[in-house]
Design a protein around this motif. Structure first.
Motif, PDB file in Angstrom:
ATOM      1  N   GLU A   1       0.842  -1.198   0.000  1.00  9.53           N
ATOM      2  CA  GLU A   1       0.000   0.000   0.000  1.00  9.53           C
ATOM      3  C   GLU A   1       0.878   1.249   0.000  1.00  9.53           C
ATOM      4  OE1 GLU A   1      -3.238   2.121   2.887  1.00  9.53           O
ATOM      5  OE2 GLU A   1      -3.405  -0.060   2.646  1.00  9.53           O
ATOM      6  N   LEU A   2       0.611   2.151  -0.960  1.00  9.25           N
ATOM      7  CA  LEU A   2       1.377   3.386  -1.071  1.00  9.25           C
ATOM      8  C   LEU A   2       0.615   4.586  -0.525  1.00  9.25           C
ATOM      9  CD1 LEU A   2       2.795   3.007  -4.694  1.00  9.25           C
ATOM     10  CD2 LEU A   2       3.955   2.523  -2.545  1.00  9.25           C
ATOM     11  N   ARG A   3      -0.676   4.637  -0.817  1.00 13.12           N
ATOM     12  CA  ARG A   3      -1.471   5.817  -0.444  1.00 13.12           C
ATOM     13  C   ARG A   3      -2.925   5.405  -0.286  1.00 13.12           C
ATOM     14  NH1 ARG A   3      -2.955  10.809  -4.161  1.00 13.12           N
ATOM     15  NH2 ARG A   3      -3.630   9.078  -5.410  1.00 13.12           N
ATOM     16  N   ARG A   4      -3.618   6.072   0.648  1.00 16.27           N
ATOM     17  CA  ARG A   4      -5.034   5.782   0.873  1.00 16.27           C
ATOM     18  C   ARG A   4      -5.774   7.096   1.066  1.00 16.27           C
ATOM     19  NH1 ARG A   4      -8.181   1.464   2.986  1.00 16.27           N
ATOM     20  NH2 ARG A   4      -6.314   0.168   3.057  1.00 16.27           N
ATOM     21  N   GLU A   5      -6.868   7.244   0.304  1.00 15.48           N
ATOM     22  CA  GLU A   5      -7.769   8.381   0.466  1.00 15.48           C
ATOM     23  C   GLU A   5      -9.185   7.831   0.537  1.00 15.48           C
ATOM     24  OE1 GLU A   5      -7.428  11.451  -2.463  1.00 15.48           O
ATOM     25  OE2 GLU A   5      -5.261  11.585  -2.234  1.00 15.48           O
ATOM     26  N   GLY A   6      -9.691   7.651   1.739  1.00 22.20           N
ATOM     27  CA  GLY A   6     -11.005   7.033   1.908  1.00 22.20           C
ATOM     28  C   GLY A   6     -10.949   5.582   1.463  1.00 22.20           C
ATOM     29  N   GLU A   7     -11.794   5.225   0.480  1.00 22.44           N
ATOM     30  CA  GLU A   7     -11.815   3.846  -0.021  1.00 22.44           C
ATOM     31  C   GLU A   7     -10.907   3.644  -1.232  1.00 22.44           C
ATOM     32  OE1 GLU A   7     -15.467   1.527   0.008  1.00 22.44           O
ATOM     33  OE2 GLU A   7     -16.492   3.386   0.581  1.00 22.44           O
ATOM     34  N   VAL A   8     -10.307   4.703  -1.728  1.00 21.20           N
ATOM     35  CA  VAL A   8      -9.407   4.610  -2.875  1.00 21.20           C
ATOM     36  C   VAL A   8      -7.994   4.357  -2.367  1.00 21.20           C
ATOM     37  CG1 VAL A   8      -8.484   5.804  -4.888  1.00 21.20           C
ATOM     38  CG2 VAL A   8     -10.869   6.159  -4.217  1.00 21.20           C
ATOM     39  N   VAL A   9      -7.393   3.264  -2.858  1.00 21.12           N
ATOM     40  CA  VAL A   9      -6.062   2.871  -2.396  1.00 21.12           C
ATOM     41  C   VAL A   9      -5.153   2.651  -3.598  1.00 21.12           C
ATOM     42  CG1 VAL A   9      -4.754   1.201  -1.022  1.00 21.12           C
ATOM     43  CG2 VAL A   9      -7.135   1.690  -0.434  1.00 21.12           C
ATOM     44  N   ASP A  10      -3.926   3.199  -3.518  1.00 23.11           N
ATOM     45  CA  ASP A  10      -2.898   2.948  -4.525  1.00 23.11           C
ATOM     46  C   ASP A  10      -1.923   1.914  -3.976  1.00 23.11           C
ATOM     47  OD1 ASP A  10      -4.033   4.796  -6.187  1.00 23.11           O
ATOM     48  OD2 ASP A  10      -2.513   6.333  -5.888  1.00 23.11           O
ATOM     49  N   PHE A  11      -1.666   0.862  -4.781  1.00 16.78           N
ATOM     50  CA  PHE A  11      -0.758  -0.201  -4.391  1.00 16.78           C
ATOM     51  C   PHE A  11       0.413  -0.255  -5.361  1.00 16.78           C
ATOM     52  CE2 PHE A  11      -4.913  -1.801  -3.006  1.00 16.78           C
ATOM     53  CZ  PHE A  11      -4.644  -2.236  -1.725  1.00 16.78           C
ATOM     54  N   HIS A  12       1.596  -0.570  -4.831  1.00 19.11           N
ATOM     55  CA  HIS A  12       2.693  -0.992  -5.692  1.00 19.11           C
ATOM     56  C   HIS A  12       2.445  -2.480  -5.889  1.00 19.11           C
ATOM     57  CE1 HIS A  12       7.333  -1.460  -6.315  1.00 19.11           C
ATOM     58  NE2 HIS A  12       6.624  -1.877  -7.349  1.00 19.11           N
ATOM     59  N   ALA A  13       1.792  -2.811  -7.005  1.00 25.21           N
ATOM     60  CA  ALA A  13       1.309  -4.174  -7.236  1.00 25.21           C
ATOM     61  C   ALA A  13       2.439  -5.168  -7.428  1.00 25.21           C
ATOM     62  CB  ALA A  13       0.386  -4.203  -8.442  1.00 25.21           C
ATOM     63  N   GLY A  14       3.531  -4.711  -7.981  1.00 25.71           N
ATOM     64  CA  GLY A  14       4.654  -5.598  -8.231  1.00 25.71           C
ATOM     65  C   GLY A  14       5.629  -4.966  -9.196  1.00 25.71           C
ATOM     66  N   THR A  15       6.735  -5.632  -9.395  1.00 25.53           N
ATOM     67  CA  THR A  15       7.766  -5.171 -10.323  1.00 25.53           C
ATOM     68  C   THR A  15       8.024  -6.272 -11.336  1.00 25.53           C
ATOM     69  OG1 THR A  15       8.767  -3.826  -8.582  1.00 25.53           O
ATOM     70  CG2 THR A  15      10.141  -4.329 -10.489  1.00 25.53           C
ATOM     71  N   LEU A  16       7.932  -5.892 -12.602  1.00 26.87           N
ATOM     72  CA  LEU A  16       8.191  -6.827 -13.698  1.00 26.87           C
ATOM     73  C   LEU A  16       9.309  -6.277 -14.576  1.00 26.87           C
ATOM     74  CD1 LEU A  16       4.585  -7.750 -14.880  1.00 26.87           C
ATOM     75  CD2 LEU A  16       6.146  -9.157 -13.562  1.00 26.87           C
ATOM     76  N   PRO A  17      10.031  -7.156 -15.255  1.00 27.57           N
ATOM     77  CA  PRO A  17      11.058  -6.649 -16.172  1.00 27.57           C
ATOM     78  C   PRO A  17      10.417  -6.132 -17.462  1.00 27.57           C
ATOM     79  CG  PRO A  17      11.020  -9.038 -16.205  1.00 27.57           C
ATOM     80  CD  PRO A  17      10.047  -8.610 -15.140  1.00 27.57           C
ATOM     81  N   LEU A  18      10.867  -4.985 -17.911  1.00 29.02           N
ATOM     82  CA  LEU A  18      10.490  -4.478 -19.242  1.00 29.02           C
ATOM     83  C   LEU A  18      11.588  -4.969 -20.169  1.00 29.02           C
ATOM     84  CD1 LEU A  18       8.802  -2.788 -21.185  1.00 29.02           C
ATOM     85  CD2 LEU A  18      10.174  -0.834 -20.549  1.00 29.02           C
ATOM     86  N   THR A  19      11.267  -5.989 -20.953  1.00 33.18           N
ATOM     87  CA  THR A  19      12.239  -6.613 -21.837  1.00 33.18           C
ATOM     88  C   THR A  19      12.070  -6.048 -23.233  1.00 33.18           C
ATOM     89  OG1 THR A  19      12.065  -8.615 -20.518  1.00 33.18           O
ATOM     90  CG2 THR A  19      13.108  -8.830 -22.663  1.00 33.18           C
ATOM     91  N   VAL A  20      13.180  -5.656 -23.851  1.00 31.77           N
ATOM     92  CA  VAL A  20      13.140  -5.123 -25.210  1.00 31.77           C
ATOM     93  C   VAL A  20      14.008  -5.990 -26.114  1.00 31.77           C
ATOM     94  CG1 VAL A  20      12.587  -2.746 -24.572  1.00 31.77           C
ATOM     95  CG2 VAL A  20      14.960  -3.458 -24.637  1.00 31.77           C
ATOM     96  N   HIS A  21      13.640  -6.021 -27.403  1.00 31.86           N
ATOM     97  CA  HIS A  21      14.339  -6.854 -28.386  1.00 31.86           C
ATOM     98  C   HIS A  21      14.735  -6.001 -29.584  1.00 31.86           C
ATOM     99  CE1 HIS A  21      13.071 -10.419 -26.187  1.00 31.86           C
ATOM    100  NE2 HIS A  21      11.880  -9.852 -26.099  1.00 31.86           N
TER     101      HIS A  21
END
Length: 172
Positions: free
Chosen positions: A37-57
């Motif tokens: 959880e990063l931030r909460r305003e009432g019922e609205v919540v921002d999460f750092h859901a996860g980290t994925l690699p941005l792979t380029v080719h």
């Protein structure tokens, strides 16, 4: 490059969906996290859901040029439905790959503005690896159309007129 995804949870608009989930931001170079959880305003919540690699080719630099030329430059996040919350599936800079995921219809695909650090990193990659390919129109194979009898119908029917006749009803 590792890219963190911020997902916003807000109350659903209908009684059938308790929550509405939407990716809202990218965090280039983020460390590992899982629904922090990063931030909460009432019922609205921002999460750092996860980290994925941005792979380029190297062979997909044309797609990355499309993403960089968009105003603002954009990357795409794909979320798949999960039991309690969506599952973070993919972060990509290719609008073509994002379109492929949109075709399925059951995934959430969101276009997000690339942060300046990510834009610079991707632009540098494209500058180093992009090779402009000349458009070449393909030619059709030389096929002798005289060898094929077209419009003849079913070869099991002897009379040519029978091909166009509607079937007669059976009497029982």
């Amino acid at each position: 490059m590792p890219v963190g995804v911020v997902v916003r949870r807000r109350p659903g608009a209908t009684r059938w969906a308790k929550w509405s989930w939407r990716p809202v931001a990218l965090l280039p170079g983020a460390g590992p996290a899982e629904w922090k959880e990063l931030r909460r305003e009432g019922e609205v919540v921002d999460f750092h859901a996860g980290t994925l690699p941005l792979t380029v080719h190297r062979k997909e630099t044309g797609a990355y040029l499309e993403a960089l030329s968009a105003r603002p430059p954009s990357a795409f996040v794909v979320l798949r439905p999960g039991a309690e919350r969506p599952v973070l599936h993919l972060v990509t800079a290719s609008p073509f790959l994002a379109q492929d995921h949109l075709d399925a219809g059951d995934e959430i695909v969101e276009r997000l503005e690339m942060p300046p650090a990510l834009t610079a990193w991707l632009a540098d990659f494209v500058d180093r690896h992009h090779v402009e390919e000349r458009f070449r129109k393909r030619r059709r194979d030389e096929v002798d159309t005289e060898l094929v009898e077209d419009g003849r119908g079913d070869p099991r029917i002897r009379q040519a007129a029978d091909v166009y006749r509607s079937p007669a009803g059976r009497k029982r």
